[in-house]
Scaffold this motif. Structure first.
Motif, PDB file in Angstrom:
ATOM      1  N   GLY A 197      -5.280 -19.871  58.431  1.00  0.00           N
ATOM      2  CA  GLY A 197      -5.975 -20.824  57.562  1.00  0.00           C
ATOM      3  C   GLY A 197      -5.705 -20.618  56.093  1.00  0.00           C
ATOM      4  O   GLY A 197      -5.849 -21.556  55.296  1.00  0.00           O
ATOM      5  N   LEU A 198      -5.303 -19.403  55.690  1.00  0.00           N
ATOM      6  CA  LEU A 198      -5.093 -19.130  54.266  1.00  0.00           C
ATOM      7  C   LEU A 198      -3.974 -19.968  53.651  1.00  0.00           C
ATOM      8  O   LEU A 198      -4.132 -20.484  52.533  1.00  0.00           O
ATOM      9  N   PRO A 199      -2.814 -20.133  54.318  1.00  0.00           N
ATOM     10  CA  PRO A 199      -1.787 -21.010  53.736  1.00  0.00           C
ATOM     11  C   PRO A 199      -2.280 -22.443  53.540  1.00  0.00           C
ATOM     12  O   PRO A 199      -1.901 -23.099  52.564  1.00  0.00           O
ATOM     13  N   LEU A 200      -3.108 -22.921  54.453  1.00  0.00           N
ATOM     14  CA  LEU A 200      -3.613 -24.284  54.316  1.00  0.00           C
ATOM     15  C   LEU A 200      -4.591 -24.379  53.151  1.00  0.00           C
ATOM     16  O   LEU A 200      -4.630 -25.389  52.442  1.00  0.00           O
ATOM     17  N   LEU A 201      -5.385 -23.318  52.928  1.00  0.00           N
ATOM     18  CA  LEU A 201      -6.274 -23.279  51.761  1.00  0.00           C
ATOM     19  C   LEU A 201      -5.456 -23.394  50.480  1.00  0.00           C
ATOM     20  O   LEU A 201      -5.779 -24.168  49.572  1.00  0.00           O
ATOM     21  N   LEU A 202      -4.390 -22.602  50.436  1.00  0.00           N
ATOM     22  CA  LEU A 202      -3.519 -22.614  49.253  1.00  0.00           C
ATOM     23  C   LEU A 202      -2.899 -23.995  49.044  1.00  0.00           C
ATOM     24  O   LEU A 202      -2.844 -24.518  47.919  1.00  0.00           O
ATOM     25  N   THR A 203      -2.463 -24.606  50.131  1.00  0.00           N
ATOM     26  CA  THR A 203      -1.797 -25.902  50.055  1.00  0.00           C
ATOM     27  C   THR A 203      -2.755 -26.990  49.599  1.00  0.00           C
ATOM     28  O   THR A 203      -2.402 -27.832  48.756  1.00  0.00           O
ATOM     29  N   VAL A 204      -3.960 -26.997  50.151  1.00  0.00           N
ATOM     30  CA  VAL A 204      -4.950 -28.006  49.750  1.00  0.00           C
ATOM     31  C   VAL A 204      -5.265 -27.873  48.266  1.00  0.00           C
ATOM     32  O   VAL A 204      -5.352 -28.878  47.537  1.00  0.00           O
ATOM     33  N   ALA A 205      -5.420 -26.639  47.798  1.00  0.00           N
ATOM     34  CA  ALA A 205      -5.694 -26.426  46.371  1.00  0.00           C
ATOM     35  C   ALA A 205      -4.551 -26.969  45.518  1.00  0.00           C
ATOM     36  O   ALA A 205      -4.780 -27.663  44.519  1.00  0.00           O
ATOM     37  N   GLY A 206      -3.310 -26.673  45.927  1.00  0.00           N
ATOM     38  CA  GLY A 206      -2.152 -27.177  45.177  1.00  0.00           C
ATOM     39  C   GLY A 206      -2.057 -28.679  45.195  1.00  0.00           C
ATOM     40  O   GLY A 206      -1.748 -29.311  44.179  1.00  0.00           O
TER      41      GLY A 206
END
Length: 710
Positions: free
Chosen positions: A214-223
């Motif tokens: 889930g962490l990569p998706l968190l990063l992606t959504v923020a970006g």
């Protein structure tokens, strides 16, 4: 606070200290990011309606000068004017039923100051020979971007006027971009929605942990949220193409996951060796963090070269991706370390059974490295043969600006375009506009009428403001996207008096194509030089920096070779559901080269930075080669799988440009990850040995000291 700062100072380099600080102040970091995302997120929902819809022009070109003169002196009768085509099988243009529609069209444009004069159908000019088709021209009184928005606002009402045996279609360049942008936006959203679940599934398989995935998706959504809001705000200063967001969405998803994969995988390894979460974060940022920052810098440098092209749409597409990369990088070095610091060992929560047996050093990729080390030449020859074989077709690559086929067959602009061609001739939708002083009108008309490929020249229309200029319309004999159109335009310009300027929509496309062709060698050179310099700075080794740049160029050429086979020659077009245009869209080589090379260098940095880290520790090229692959291979493979999944979803798009983009980028990543990063580059490290990492003493003194070992 002083004690904490002192402890951070002994923990490693600047990125290590930054990571430790973020991990130790997670609540503050989350709070700041929440404020940023709320502020930018408020603007994000309007991104697709706020951004510019045009900008496909070569600034300062002759055709742009003609458009500006037409808007200033000829009632806005420029390439940006809106043409409303009316046709009836039973009634002629002068019949009451069609005249009533003409009046309703005129009324629809009234009160909107983006339109200048409205000209009803004119005999011999905008009425077909049989009298059953006529064109109302609404002059442009605003920028090309505002004219596209004007069509957005009025096209539903205009098409709704169809009835009583009369068909009504808004067409012209502004209507083309309106319909195409909508079709493109719909296709991009569908592709993004389809790619998310596929991406999540690959993440879970790669990490074996629901929390880590889930962490990569968190990063992606923020970006994504930050870049969308940032583009809306930037659009208030200068027009930003809606295409910028389309590409930003794609790159934020792909690179965000790439960077997070590399960081999270390294953090889990560091955590297995220490119980101190902050030190694990510091070690991660001091090693993988450096590689990510250098990778992001390489992407930004590659895309910055596109800013040289004097075309607003092309420039702002690059700006959109660069903004997304900046926000993703910012989140990678601040938000992600804070999340890792807050989670600590819980990063492995929700682990699948097989994940408990996973180690950062992959035994499978270590064995693969041993195979490559023991048999380098067969693999080197096979990899080069595949890449060179795929790259050879690029020598026959043709490029041109998109034809009407880029919009769906049922789009009003395409229906109107094809109707005009049937009734007034193949070149009628792409009239060339000639602006000249009144004293040379007769000479200009005579020479235009005898020019090769010109079917008809309309009488000179004097400007209504006393400027002493006249405008003529020259109808070509061929479709505006026909490859002969370039020769017709060049011959016409060569024959006309020096003071006569030739423009119109086809001329704008051809002038833009010429500018793209002219700038391509410059951009390729700039990207290659800057890419080499960045690798040199990062690795401190000229030979491997040069070879890394060279193999990235080779994989890029191979991707374009495949693009030529698919989109120009039509191989697989039936399976992919499109009709080949016989060429690649004109902006493809410039823009896709920058994007593909950026991605290729992204993986190069990951692999070579890991290999350099092990070489710094062991001073053994075999250890560097095998352990570099063992520690980065699985991450590169997983990241490539995500990128391929993201890009190939765009192959499902109906419009051709998103399909081109998805397939070309997907093929590029596939070739780069499987053949270059996992075969050719490791073999190059094997064959060059210590020489790969050698650097002259004077160069080491000049370059900043960058170490990857912790």
């Amino acid at each position: 606070m002083t004690g904490r700062a002192g402890a951070d100072a002994t923990i490693g380099g600047p990125l290590a200290r930054l990571g430790a600080t973020m991990a130790g102040r997670a609540r503050w970091v989350f709070g700041v990011w929440l404020v940023v995302l709320v502020a930018l997120g408020a603007a994000a929902p309007s991104v697709f309606t706020s951004l510019a819809g045009a900008g496909w022009q070569a600034e300062g070109s002759e055709s742009v000068q003609v458009r500006e003169l037409a808007q200033q002196h000829f009632g806005g009768n420029s390439s940006a004017a809106v043409q409303v085509v009316m046709h009836s099988d039973t009634a002629t243009v002068d019949s009451p039923v069609v005249q009533r529609v003409v009046a309703e069209v005129t009324t629809e444009f009234a009160g909107d100051d983006r339109f200048a004069g409205v000209v009803p159908p004119q005999p011999g000019m905008t009425i077909s020979p049989d009298g059953h088709t006529g064109i109302v021209i609404a002059g442009a009184n605003a920028s090309t971007d505002d004219m596209v928005r004007a069509v957005d606002d009025h096209k539903a009402a205009l098409t709704a006027l169809s009835g009583e045996g009369v068909e009504v279609y808004p067409t012209g360049a502004s209507a083309l971009w309106s319909d195409f942008n909508k079709a493109n936006h719909d296709a991009m959203i569908k592709a993004e929605l389809f790619s998310w679940p596929v991406t999540l599934a690959i993440m879970v398989l790669a990490f074996g942990s629901l929390v880590a995935a889930g962490l990569p998706l968190l990063l992606t959504v923020a970006g994504l949220v930050a870049s969308a809001g940032g583009l809306v705000l930037l659009n208030e200063i200068t027009p930003i193409s809606v295409w910028a967001m389309n590409f930003a969405m794609m790159f934020a998803l792909a690179l965000g996951i790439d960077y997070a994969l590399f960081i999270v995988a390294r953090f889990r390894d560091a955590l297995s060796k220490t119980a101190d979460t902050r030190r694990a974060v510091a070690e991660t940022m001091d090693t993988a963090g450096k590689a990510v920052v250098l990778s992001g810098a390489t992407v930004l440098v590659s895309l910055s070269a596109v800013l040289l092209v004097p075309a607003p749409a092309v420039r702002t597409m690059a700006v959109g991706i660069m903004l997304a990369v900046v926000f993703v990088l910012a989140a990678t070095v601040t938000l992600l370390p804070a999340a890792l610091g807050a989670l600590g060992p819980k990063v492995n929560a929700g682990a699948l059974p097989y994940a408990k047996r996973q180690h950062h050093r992959s035994p499978r990729f270590a064995r693969w490295g041993e195979i490559l080390h023991n048999h380098p030449w067969p693999f080197a020859i096979a990899a080069l043969a595949v890449l060179i074989g795929l790259a050879l077709p690029v020598l026959g690559l043709k490029v041109a600006m998109p034809s009407i086929q880029v919009v769906p067959a049922d789009a009003p602009v395409r229906q109107g375009y094809e109707l005009v061609q049937r009734q007034l001739g193949p070149g009628a939708p792409g009239a060339l506009q000639i602006v000249t002083p009144a004293e040379s009108a007769v000479e200009t008309a005579d020479k235009a009428a005898t020019a090769e490929g010109i079917a008809m020249v309309t009488p000179a229309q004097p400007a209504g403001d006393g400027s002493g200029l006249v405008m003529l319309q020259a109808l070509p004999e061929v479709d505006p996207s026909d490859e002969r159109m370039g020769t017709i335009l060049d011959d016409l310009r060569a024959q006309l008096p020096e003071q006569a300027l030739v423009g119109g929509a086809p001329a704008e496309n051809l002038d833009l194509q010429q500018a793209l062709d002219n700038y391509l060698p410059v951009i390729v050179t700039v990207i290659l030089v800057l890419g080499f310099v960045l690798l040199l700075v990062a690795l401190q080794a000229p030979l491997i920096a040069a070879l890394g740049t060279l193999v990235s160029l080779l994989s890029t050429a191979a991707a374009f070779g495949v693009a030529k086979l698919i989109f120009q020659d039509g191989h697989g077009s039936g399976l992919l559901g499109f009709t080949p245009q016989g060429f690649l869209d004109g902006w493809g080589p410039v823009f896709f080269f920058a994007m593909i090379f950026a991605i290729a260098m992204d993986y190069t940095v990951f692999l070579l930075a890991t290999a350099k880290e092990h070489y710094e520790r062991s001073k053994d090229p075999k250890t560097a080669h095998i352990d570099g692959l063992a520690h980065s291979g699985r991450v590169i493979f997983a990241a490539a799988a995500v990128m391929v999944a993201v890009f190939f979803t765009f192959a499902l798009a109906q419009p051709l440009p998103p399909k081109e983009m998805g397939i070309i980028l997907g093929v590029a990543v596939l070739l780069d990850a499987l053949i270059v990063r996992l075969v050719l580059l490791p073999v190059v490290l094997r064959l060059t040995g210590h020489g790969a990492w050698w650097s002259p003493r004077w160069l080491r003194r000049v370059l900043p000291a960058i170490n990857f070992s912790h």
